[in-house]
Enzyme design. Structure first.
Site, PDB file in Angstrom:
ATOM      1  N   ARG A 163       0.847  -1.090  -0.018  1.00 43.25           N
ATOM      2  CA  ARG A 163      -0.116  -0.019  -0.003  1.00 43.25           C
ATOM      3  C   ARG A 163       0.725   1.183  -0.104  1.00 43.25           C
ATOM      4  O   ARG A 163       0.440   2.391  -0.654  1.00 43.25           O
ATOM      5  CB  ARG A 163      -1.031   0.119   1.142  1.00 43.25           C
ATOM      6  CG  ARG A 163      -1.555   1.085   1.606  1.00 43.25           C
ATOM      7  CD  ARG A 163      -2.701   1.208   2.638  1.00 43.25           C
ATOM      8  NE  ARG A 163      -3.509   0.148   2.233  1.00 43.25           N
ATOM      9  CZ  ARG A 163      -4.208  -0.520   3.114  1.00 43.25           C
ATOM     10  NH1 ARG A 163      -4.079  -0.587   4.585  1.00 43.25           N
ATOM     11  NH2 ARG A 163      -5.116  -1.379   3.012  1.00 43.25           N
ATOM     12  N   TYR A 164       2.024   1.087   0.800  1.00 48.29           N
ATOM     13  CA  TYR A 164       2.885   2.474   0.822  1.00 48.29           C
ATOM     14  C   TYR A 164       3.868   2.214  -0.156  1.00 48.29           C
ATOM     15  O   TYR A 164       4.153   1.379  -0.535  1.00 48.29           O
ATOM     16  CB  TYR A 164       3.352   2.580   2.442  1.00 48.29           C
ATOM     17  CG  TYR A 164       2.409   2.652   3.392  1.00 48.29           C
ATOM     18  CD1 TYR A 164       1.747   3.907   3.591  1.00 48.29           C
ATOM     19  CD2 TYR A 164       1.937   1.714   4.305  1.00 48.29           C
ATOM     20  CE1 TYR A 164       0.663   4.271   4.406  1.00 48.29           C
ATOM     21  CE2 TYR A 164       1.148   1.864   5.217  1.00 48.29           C
ATOM     22  CZ  TYR A 164       0.340   3.313   5.562  1.00 48.29           C
ATOM     23  OH  TYR A 164      -0.460   3.578   6.422  1.00 48.29           O
ATOM     24  N   ARG A 167       7.239   0.240   1.323  1.00 51.75           N
ATOM     25  CA  ARG A 167       6.876  -0.964   2.610  1.00 51.75           C
ATOM     26  C   ARG A 167       6.036  -1.821   2.156  1.00 51.75           C
ATOM     27  O   ARG A 167       4.983  -1.387   1.717  1.00 51.75           O
ATOM     28  CB  ARG A 167       7.180  -0.489   4.003  1.00 51.75           C
ATOM     29  CG  ARG A 167       5.955   0.603   4.278  1.00 51.75           C
ATOM     30  CD  ARG A 167       6.554   1.359   5.642  1.00 51.75           C
ATOM     31  NE  ARG A 167       5.446   2.273   6.204  1.00 51.75           N
ATOM     32  CZ  ARG A 167       5.176   3.337   5.646  1.00 51.75           C
ATOM     33  NH1 ARG A 167       5.701   3.656   4.494  1.00 51.75           N
ATOM     34  NH2 ARG A 167       4.289   4.160   6.182  1.00 51.75           N
ATOM     35  N   CYS A 176      -2.733 -17.982  14.771  1.00 55.06           N
ATOM     36  CA  CYS A 176      -2.192 -17.465  15.781  1.00 55.06           C
ATOM     37  C   CYS A 176      -2.443 -18.396  17.003  1.00 55.06           C
ATOM     38  O   CYS A 176      -3.154 -19.317  17.033  1.00 55.06           O
ATOM     39  CB  CYS A 176      -3.258 -16.308  16.139  1.00 55.06           C
ATOM     40  SG  CYS A 176      -2.878 -14.688  15.274  1.00 55.06           S
ATOM     41  N   CYS A 180      -8.129 -12.678  18.970  1.00 55.74           N
ATOM     42  CA  CYS A 180      -8.675 -11.767  19.541  1.00 55.74           C
ATOM     43  C   CYS A 180     -10.137 -11.401  19.059  1.00 55.74           C
ATOM     44  O   CYS A 180     -10.069 -11.517  17.576  1.00 55.74           O
ATOM     45  CB  CYS A 180      -7.774 -10.263  19.465  1.00 55.74           C
ATOM     46  SG  CYS A 180      -5.976 -10.635  19.933  1.00 55.74           S
ATOM     47  N   CYS A 183     -10.278  -8.772  15.831  1.00 56.08           N
ATOM     48  CA  CYS A 183      -9.200  -9.053  14.882  1.00 56.08           C
ATOM     49  C   CYS A 183      -9.427  -8.332  13.661  1.00 56.08           C
ATOM     50  O   CYS A 183     -10.421  -8.504  12.814  1.00 56.08           O
ATOM     51  CB  CYS A 183      -8.863 -10.539  14.666  1.00 56.08           C
ATOM     52  SG  CYS A 183      -7.422 -10.708  13.445  1.00 56.08           S
ATOM     53  N   ARG A 185      -7.739  -9.022  10.770  1.00 61.49           N
ATOM     54  CA  ARG A 185      -7.814  -9.890   9.982  1.00 61.49           C
ATOM     55  C   ARG A 185      -8.826 -11.343  10.078  1.00 61.49           C
ATOM     56  O   ARG A 185      -8.412 -12.329   9.916  1.00 61.49           O
ATOM     57  CB  ARG A 185      -6.387 -10.280   9.549  1.00 61.49           C
ATOM     58  CG  ARG A 185      -5.890  -9.212   8.788  1.00 61.49           C
ATOM     59  CD  ARG A 185      -4.555  -9.457   8.030  1.00 61.49           C
ATOM     60  NE  ARG A 185      -4.128  -8.077   8.105  1.00 61.49           N
ATOM     61  CZ  ARG A 185      -3.013  -7.783   8.821  1.00 61.49           C
ATOM     62  NH1 ARG A 185      -2.481  -8.244   9.908  1.00 61.49           N
ATOM     63  NH2 ARG A 185      -2.716  -6.221   8.713  1.00 61.49           N
TER      64      ARG A 185
HETATM   65  C1  PLP Z   1       0.714  -0.608   9.112  1.00 57.55           C
HETATM   66  C2  PLP Z   1       0.818  -0.984   7.722  1.00 57.55           C
HETATM   67  C3  PLP Z   1       2.242  -0.837   7.429  1.00 57.55           C
HETATM   68  C4  PLP Z   1       3.534  -0.244   8.399  1.00 57.55           C
HETATM   69  O1  PLP Z   1       3.384   1.117   8.490  1.00 57.55           O
HETATM   70  P1  PLP Z   1       4.118   2.045   9.570  1.00 57.55           P
HETATM   71  O2  PLP Z   1       3.312   3.242   9.786  1.00 57.55           O
HETATM   72  O3  PLP Z   1       5.408   2.043   8.766  1.00 57.55           O
HETATM   73  O4  PLP Z   1       4.458   1.216  10.966  1.00 57.55           O
HETATM   74  C5  PLP Z   1       2.680  -1.222   6.137  1.00 57.55           C
HETATM   75  N1  PLP Z   1       1.735  -1.786   5.199  1.00 57.55           N
HETATM   76  C6  PLP Z   1       0.424  -1.721   5.630  1.00 57.55           C
HETATM   77  C7  PLP Z   1      -0.551  -2.261   4.750  1.00 57.55           C
HETATM   78  C8  PLP Z   1       0.041  -1.487   6.795  1.00 57.55           C
HETATM   79  O5  PLP Z   1      -1.049  -1.744   7.410  1.00 57.55           O
END
Ligand code: PLP
Length: 427
Positions: A163-164, A167, A176, A180, A183, A185
């Site tokens: 998504r980002y 990362r 798990c 929880c 959850c 997921r």
């Molecule tokens: C939370 C998350 C991350 C990591 O986010 P940070 O703010 O860097 O901790 C990366 N990808 C997805 C899809 C997430 O939900």
């Protein structure tokens, strides 16, 4: 006389008394030696808090400390059905019928250790509420969804959410040690044979994607719980990720150090240590979780040089109170865990009874920020429904402007000036 000499005298072993007829017999000596060696096996040496000890003597009579401290035993002996729950908990009618009615993913799953921290006779006890289902789970409110964060939409190959820009989220397993009820997921986990499958073949697809995408410098392993994977397989996966040159940063998202602290064996720590820089985000909920066992699991991880962060979901009637949250954050700092995120509860289907207003989260942050150690305040965020990612919220410090001065509110609500002639804030 030096102190050392005095010590040596004190520690001298007592002379062995050999009474006639009671000479040591070799086979008994052998047995004693074996017991001693067994008792010293480092992997199974683990603290057991007194309440937990009383719990397992009552509900798992005949279980040795060795078994209790063996994570495989804990995992195997998880409480998974109504029969087991009823043996241990005084269940309410609501809980009973909810457990009977439940089908599909996110089954009941509680490690005996974690159950030992729960209220056995009190259905309103916080940790129990987060793990034993109730009828509220079957109520679906507007805005709720099975996949509120739109993860499936951002899935580039099965199990990999990109998504980002730099990362990815790598869903490594659907398992798990405990499930929880809130959850995020719920759709994915604890459903063997269901729609979401995790396998080494699938990992290979994810690894191939990562090898090709040099913009990815950070991989977050989650699931399921990555620490529910065995040492060898985890070692293999971390090794494969480490071998990709552009990946600088690995982290594991897990709840296992809290719900199955015995999993943090010296062997596991050795594996993790090989793959530095490795960070870890641990899911904590309540100060009741901060037992001697958790002190040990977090100490082993921190001593291995793994920077530890916490993630906490804000839950109504569980931890939506500064009197609960502050001791939790302080307890984490004492265990070298930096509070990282406080999450507004995701609008997962059937989670309405857990969700607070967003104001509540801001109120908690206002109660922490400035009033206690800066390290103790996590970032409060909403993971935006629809796949917008994490959006941070903080109390608004801008009180306005007076000419060239920006007016700022401090943690006590007092207003201060900052010279900011070129600024636009507060205008
Ligand atoms: C939370 C998350 C991350 C990591 O986010 P940070 O703010 O860097 O901790 C990366 N990808 C997805 C899809 C997430 O939900």
């Amino acid at each position: 006389m030096s102190l050392q000499i005095v010590r040596r005298q004190v520690l001298k072993p007592p002379l062995r008394e050999v009474r006639p007829g009671l000479e040591p017999r070799p086979h008994l000596q052998e047995a004693a030696k074996f017991r001693k060696v067994e008792a010293q096996k480092p992997a199974l040496r683990f603290p057991v808090n007194p309440d937990t000890r009383a719990f397992y003597r009552r509900f798992y009579p005949g279980t040795s400390a060795r078994d209790w401290n063996d994570w495989h035993w804990q995992f195997r002996t998880r409480i998974r059905n109504l029969e087991e729950l009823s043996r241990i908990f005084l269940l309410s009618d609501d809980e009973k019928s909810a457990v009977e009615r439940h089908k599909g993913p996110l089954p009941v799953g509680i490690t005996p250790y974690y159950a030992s921290l729960m209220g056995l006779d009190d259905a309103s006890e916080p940790l129990r509420r987060t793990h034993i289902m109730t009828g509220d789970e079957f109520i679906r409110l507007p805005g709720e969804d099975d996949d509120p964060l739109g993860e499936d939409h951002d899935t580039v190959v099965p199990g990999l959410v990109h998504r980002y820009p730099d990362r990815v989220l790598f869903l490594t397993t659907g398992t798990c040690s405990t499930y929880c009820r809130y959850c995020t997921r719920a759709r994915v986990v604890g459903n063997p044979g269901g729609e979401y499958q995790f396998s080494v073949k699938q990992w290979e697809q994810a690894l191939a994607y990562l090898e090709e995408h040099s913009e990815v410098r950070d991989v977050l392993l989650s699931g399921g719980d990555p620490l529910s994977i065995g040492d060898d397989k985890l070692d293999w996966l971390l090794g494969r990720l480490r071998a990709i040159k552009h990946i600088e940063f690995l982290r594991i998202g897990t709840k296992i150090p809290v719900v199955l602290p015995q999993r943090i064996t010296k062997d596991l720590v050795k594996v993790l240590k090989k793959h530095h820089p490795l960070w870890m985000s641990i899911h904590f909920t309540h100060p009741r979780e901060l037992t001697p066992e958790v002190t040990e699991s977090t100490a082993r991880l921190a001593d291995a040089g793994i920077p530890l962060g916490s993630q906490t979901v804000l839950l109504k009637g569980v931890n939506d109170d500064i009197a609960v949250m502050k001791p939790l954050m302080h307890g984490l700092l004492k265990r070298r865990v930096k509070p990282y995120y406080l999450y507004q509860c995701d609008p997962i289907r059937g989670s309405g009874h857990f969700r607070t207003s967003v104001d509540k989260g801001l109120e908690i942050i206002r109660g922490l920020r400035g009033h206690t150690t800066g390290y103790a305040t996590p970032m409060f965020c909403i993971d935006a429904p629809g796949g917008g990612g994490k959006i941070l919220l903080a109390p608004d410090p801008i009180a306005g402007r007076d000419g060239d001065d920006l007016l700022l509110r401090n943690f006590e609500g007092k207003v201060y000036r900052y010279p900011d002639p070129d600024g636009t804030l507060g205008r």
